[in-house]
Each structure stands twice: as structure tokens, then as C-alpha cells.
Write a protein that holds these residues in place. Sequence first.
Motif, PDB file in Angstrom:
ATOM      1  N   ALA A 192       0.860  -1.189   0.000  1.00 12.85           N
ATOM      2  CA  ALA A 192       0.000   0.000   0.000  1.00 12.85           C
ATOM      3  C   ALA A 192       0.889   1.229   0.000  1.00 12.85           C
ATOM      4  O   ALA A 192       1.970   1.236   0.606  1.00 12.85           O
ATOM      5  CB  ALA A 192      -0.928   0.007   1.210  1.00 12.85           C
ATOM      6  N   TYR A 195      -2.563   6.304  -2.883  1.00  8.53           N
ATOM      7  CA  TYR A 195      -3.945   5.949  -2.550  1.00  8.53           C
ATOM      8  C   TYR A 195      -4.336   4.549  -3.002  1.00  8.53           C
ATOM      9  O   TYR A 195      -5.509   4.186  -2.939  1.00  8.53           O
ATOM     10  CB  TYR A 195      -4.961   6.934  -3.139  1.00  8.53           C
ATOM     11  CG  TYR A 195      -4.677   8.397  -2.898  1.00  8.53           C
ATOM     12  CD1 TYR A 195      -3.779   8.815  -1.917  1.00  8.53           C
ATOM     13  CD2 TYR A 195      -5.312   9.373  -3.654  1.00  8.53           C
ATOM     14  CE1 TYR A 195      -3.518  10.162  -1.705  1.00  8.53           C
ATOM     15  CE2 TYR A 195      -5.061  10.731  -3.440  1.00  8.53           C
ATOM     16  CZ  TYR A 195      -4.153  11.105  -2.468  1.00  8.53           C
ATOM     17  OH  TYR A 195      -3.897  12.438  -2.260  1.00  8.53           O
ATOM     18  N   CYS A 247      -3.687   0.156  -3.080  1.00 11.17           N
ATOM     19  CA  CYS A 247      -3.077  -1.037  -2.494  1.00 11.17           C
ATOM     20  C   CYS A 247      -3.091  -2.124  -3.576  1.00 11.17           C
ATOM     21  O   CYS A 247      -4.045  -2.218  -4.350  1.00 11.17           O
ATOM     22  CB  CYS A 247      -3.812  -1.483  -1.233  1.00 11.17           C
ATOM     23  SG  CYS A 247      -5.602  -1.568  -1.369  1.00 11.17           S
ATOM     24  N   HIS A 273      -9.395   4.307  -1.421  1.00 10.28           N
ATOM     25  CA  HIS A 273      -9.049   5.332  -0.434  1.00 10.28           C
ATOM     26  C   HIS A 273      -8.805   6.665  -1.133  1.00 10.28           C
ATOM     27  O   HIS A 273      -8.451   6.719  -2.321  1.00 10.28           O
ATOM     28  CB  HIS A 273      -7.803   4.921   0.349  1.00 10.28           C
ATOM     29  CG  HIS A 273      -8.052   3.823   1.342  1.00 10.28           C
ATOM     30  ND1 HIS A 273      -8.817   4.001   2.474  1.00 10.28           N
ATOM     31  CD2 HIS A 273      -7.625   2.528   1.349  1.00 10.28           C
ATOM     32  CE1 HIS A 273      -8.854   2.859   3.148  1.00 10.28           C
ATOM     33  NE2 HIS A 273      -8.146   1.946   2.493  1.00 10.28           N
ATOM     34  N   ILE A 323      -2.225   5.716   2.417  1.00 10.74           N
ATOM     35  CA  ILE A 323      -2.459   4.456   3.120  1.00 10.74           C
ATOM     36  C   ILE A 323      -1.177   4.134   3.878  1.00 10.74           C
ATOM     37  O   ILE A 323      -0.138   3.876   3.281  1.00 10.74           O
ATOM     38  CB  ILE A 323      -2.817   3.326   2.140  1.00 10.74           C
ATOM     39  CG1 ILE A 323      -4.005   3.732   1.264  1.00 10.74           C
ATOM     40  CG2 ILE A 323      -3.119   2.044   2.904  1.00 10.74           C
ATOM     41  CD1 ILE A 323      -4.330   2.718   0.174  1.00 10.74           C
ATOM     42  N   GLY A 352      -1.694  -1.633   6.996  1.00 15.67           N
ATOM     43  CA  GLY A 352      -2.473  -2.713   6.395  1.00 15.67           C
ATOM     44  C   GLY A 352      -2.105  -4.031   7.042  1.00 15.67           C
ATOM     45  O   GLY A 352      -0.986  -4.206   7.555  1.00 15.67           O
ATOM     46  N   THR A 373      -6.956  -2.450   5.163  1.00 10.25           N
ATOM     47  CA  THR A 373      -6.063  -1.290   5.081  1.00 10.25           C
ATOM     48  C   THR A 373      -6.664  -0.116   5.841  1.00 10.25           C
ATOM     49  O   THR A 373      -7.879   0.013   5.964  1.00 10.25           O
ATOM     50  CB  THR A 373      -5.825  -0.875   3.618  1.00 10.25           C
ATOM     51  OG1 THR A 373      -7.096  -0.562   3.011  1.00 10.25           O
ATOM     52  CG2 THR A 373      -5.133  -1.972   2.838  1.00 10.25           C
ATOM     53  N   SER A 391      -6.276   4.251   6.282  1.00 10.00           N
ATOM     54  CA  SER A 391      -5.802   5.395   5.512  1.00 10.00           C
ATOM     55  C   SER A 391      -5.932   6.678   6.319  1.00 10.00           C
ATOM     56  O   SER A 391      -6.624   6.737   7.353  1.00 10.00           O
ATOM     57  CB  SER A 391      -6.595   5.508   4.212  1.00 10.00           C
ATOM     58  OG  SER A 391      -6.336   6.730   3.549  1.00 10.00           O
TER      59      SER A 391
END
Length: 528
Positions: A140, A144, A146, A163, A167, A170, A182, A184
Motif C-alpha cells: 500500500a 492511494y 493497495c 481510499h 495508506i 495494512g 487497510t 488510511s
Amino acid sequence: MASFKPTKVQVYPKLGEKVTQDTLYWKNYKPPVQIKEFGAISNIDFSPVAPHNFAVTAFSRIHVYGAFSQEPVKTFTRFRDTAYSGKFRSDGQLLVAGCEDKVVRLFDVSGKAALRTFRGHTKAVHVTDFTSSRYHILTASDDYTCRLWDIPNATELNTFQEHTDYIRCGVPSKLNTDLFITGSYDHTIKLFDARVNKSTMTMDHGQPVESLLLYPSEGLLVSAGGRYVKVWDLLKGGQPLVSLKNHHKTVTCLCLGSNGQRLLSASLDRHVKVYNTANYKVVHNFDYAASILSLGLAPDDETIVVGMTNGILSIKHKKSTDESAKDSSQKKRRPSYRVFVKGKNYFPKQDDYLVSKPVKQYLANYDKQLKKFNVSKALDTALQTWVRHRKPEITVAVIKELDRRGTLKNALAGRDEQQLSQLLNFLIGNLIDHRFAPVLVTAADMILDIYQSVIGQSPFIDRQLLRLQELLERELNYQQDLLEVMGMLDTLFASSLPRKEVPCSGVSRPNGLAQEEENTSRATVQVT
């Protein structure tokens, strides 16, 4: 004129620390070993297999330390910029890490060069970990997104972009290779399912999320962000169970100890809190010299490793049974008896001369002011910071002496906002202490009478006065309830005592006959 008598400071029983099994358990560590790293320590991860080495990610390198080594047994330096999130695989043979240069690198723990490099992120990669299948990697990034990667082919499998901010944490599921969670800086926590290529659950933490932790059963999730640590029930659709606010700065990392029975949280306020997972109450606290960025706990709680912002790595090892027994025996040692009886057997001889010397009386600063009848200055001296925090019994003794002299009201009156704020803080903090309550209740009542006319001029003082009034009313109600209980107990005790029968002169009569004669005599008196 009689000499001045110093203020008598009453000796109160000390309110010692409550010693529990958790206190004894978490204090059973050796003094910490401190190692200086090249930069702030962003991540600590223990190897799942013995001998449980731990990887320390700091600046542009990852050091692997042995269980009792003070020098790294392995170093990975193939990073062009700051490294992040060095994590071991479940078999302890591979290690993955992200970097500020957007590249994810996979290392063999026994080698030096990177086995694989994964490119695809457009910003720094702060989160890396292995899935439960061992052949996939979760990453991630600050872009923004993953992503899931395949290790054998070094290819990207899936990209998830839901997100709306960085991030920074996770955690993959250990029970299902397709699930991962995850957190953020957009305040949300998302549970993703690789089989449907989207998130299946969203939770709002309310603060930028810094760390996530799954319980071994994976029915509960713990999130940390801002000053809050929150527990979520995943089996009930992500409902919040508990919200903990025991830190006063941002919580940066979490870990589980004692086989899942204890939860540890570390913060920028330099504290590590230990919670009981049954009721989520704090059972112990560790203090450190600098803000904490990372925390690691070895299996069976053998080693606690903390990484700080100043680059110091603190390592605490648990004491062995022999060392603990030795420490307890050393604490029981006391000075020899001869120290206490030294000089007590000496008797003066016939030719000895006794030279008497007047004992000079040294007065404390508050006593000097009392001797001069400066009652306000005496109270100010007793309210100095180190006195009211470390020895509040001195401040209480001065207030009691002023009340005995009948000058307490004069000493409390005529104070400016700062002096009044200090006095109110002391009363609010010590009014409910049963040792000081009999003296401080009188002072609090006088203050409310004196300064009720200034309400509305300072919002801060108004809040303090309202708080003091609430505490005073609560304390008075509490004392009234206690008096009622004492009255009821006295009645019960009095009724339970055996009654003494007064012997009657003459011939004893049956109880029934005596009662009949008594009723007859009463009736005769009424007729007469």
C-alpha cells in the motif's frame, strides 16, 4: 513573649502503588539495552520462527538483530532512499520492504541482493506484508492504492483504489488468503476481498489511521489513529466495541502479548500502555525518553523492542527465574543491627563536663511568613509548584493553621486570576482525597462565597469554580450518606446487644401472671 511554634505537618499514610500480578509480570525485565540507529525507527518485526530474530527498519537500511545480540547479524542496504515496513514471511526465510523510491524489494534472509523488485506504485510505499499463501505480497502506498503481487512471476495481480488519502497501515488475513484490511489518512478502514476486486466493509475511525491489528481469531480488529485505540467486531459488520483514549498524543503502533490476552499500544507521548483484553483497562505502563514510532514483542513476551524518533532502539529482555529470585533476596537485605545501637551504651563519667549549645530553630518559608502575620504570602509559599505537587500535606497543614487562627478567609481573598487558578487547581485535585477532605472542604466553601461575585469575568475561572462546586456538593452528599449508614449500623449494633434483666425482690412469679398484674395496675391508675 512566647516563642513561635512551627506549623505541625501531619504525617499521612502513603498511598502506594497498587501491586497486581500484571505489575509484577511487566516489571520483570532487565535494564534496557540501547542501540543508536542511523535515523528514526519506523518498523520492528519479529521472525515467526526460532530464534526469533527481529528486523529493524531505520532510514535507508534494515538491520536484523539476534535475540541477545547488540550488533546486527544481517544488514540490507539496497535502498536508494528511506526504507519502510520490513516484514518477515511466516517461514522466516524471506523479507519484504517498501521504499520512498516507489519500489518494493524482496530479500532472502540468508543473502544480500534483492531477489525481486516490484514496480508499479507512483509514490512512497509504506506498507508491505506477505499473504497467508506465502506466494503473494500486499503493498500500500501514498498514491492511494493497495496492490497484490505474485512472487514467482514478479507481476501485479490486483489494484484497489478506493481510499482518498495516504495508506499507512495494512494487515492481511492469516485464515483467508483473499482478505486484507487497510487503514488510511482519510479516516477509513476497508476490508478488501481479492475475489470480487473491491472492498466489502468500511469503518470510520474518525482520525487518520496509523496502525491496524487483527486478533488471532480474526473476529476482532484493533485500529489506532489520533489519540484513540478502537476495537471493531468484524463478525457483526464492523460494529465498534470499545474506544480507548489513554494516550494524550498520536498512537503510532499496536501489538498483542501474553498469547492474545494483553494489548500494547505505543504513542508519541513516550508511553507504552498495556491493556487487559477482557475489559480493556490499563494494567501497566512503560515510559521512554522520546516519542515512539514502532513496537515489537517477542513470543512469550521474552523481549520488548521499542524504536523512537531520535533513532534509539531500546531492547528489554525478561529476567530468568534465578535472576528474579536474586533480586528479591537483595531487596530484603537490611543494615546491620550494630548500626542502630551504635553509641547507645555510652554513659557519662563523673569528671565529664556537659557543654550545652542552644539549638537554632530553622523555619520554613511559610512559617517565616506566618511569624510576620503575612497570611496571604504564607499561603502563596505553600502553593508553590513543587510543594503542592510533591508534598500536598504541607499546603493542607498551612490551610489548617490559617483556619485555626481565623485568618483563612483573609488569605483566600484578594487574589488575581493566576493565583486563584493555582488555588482552584489544588483544591480540585485534592478535595476528594479522604486524607485532606476535612480541611479542604472548609476552604472550598469559603472560596465559593468570596468569589461568587467575579463569575462571568473569566471563562477559565468560571469553569474551575463550577467544577469545584460540583466536587464539593458530591463530597458533602457522600459524607451525609456515610453518616446515615453509620447511624443505621449503630442502631443495628445496639439492638443486637443482650439486655440485662433486673432481678426482682421477693418470690418469682410466672411471666403471664406478672403481665396480668401490670395491666390491672395500669387500669386502676387510669380510673383514679
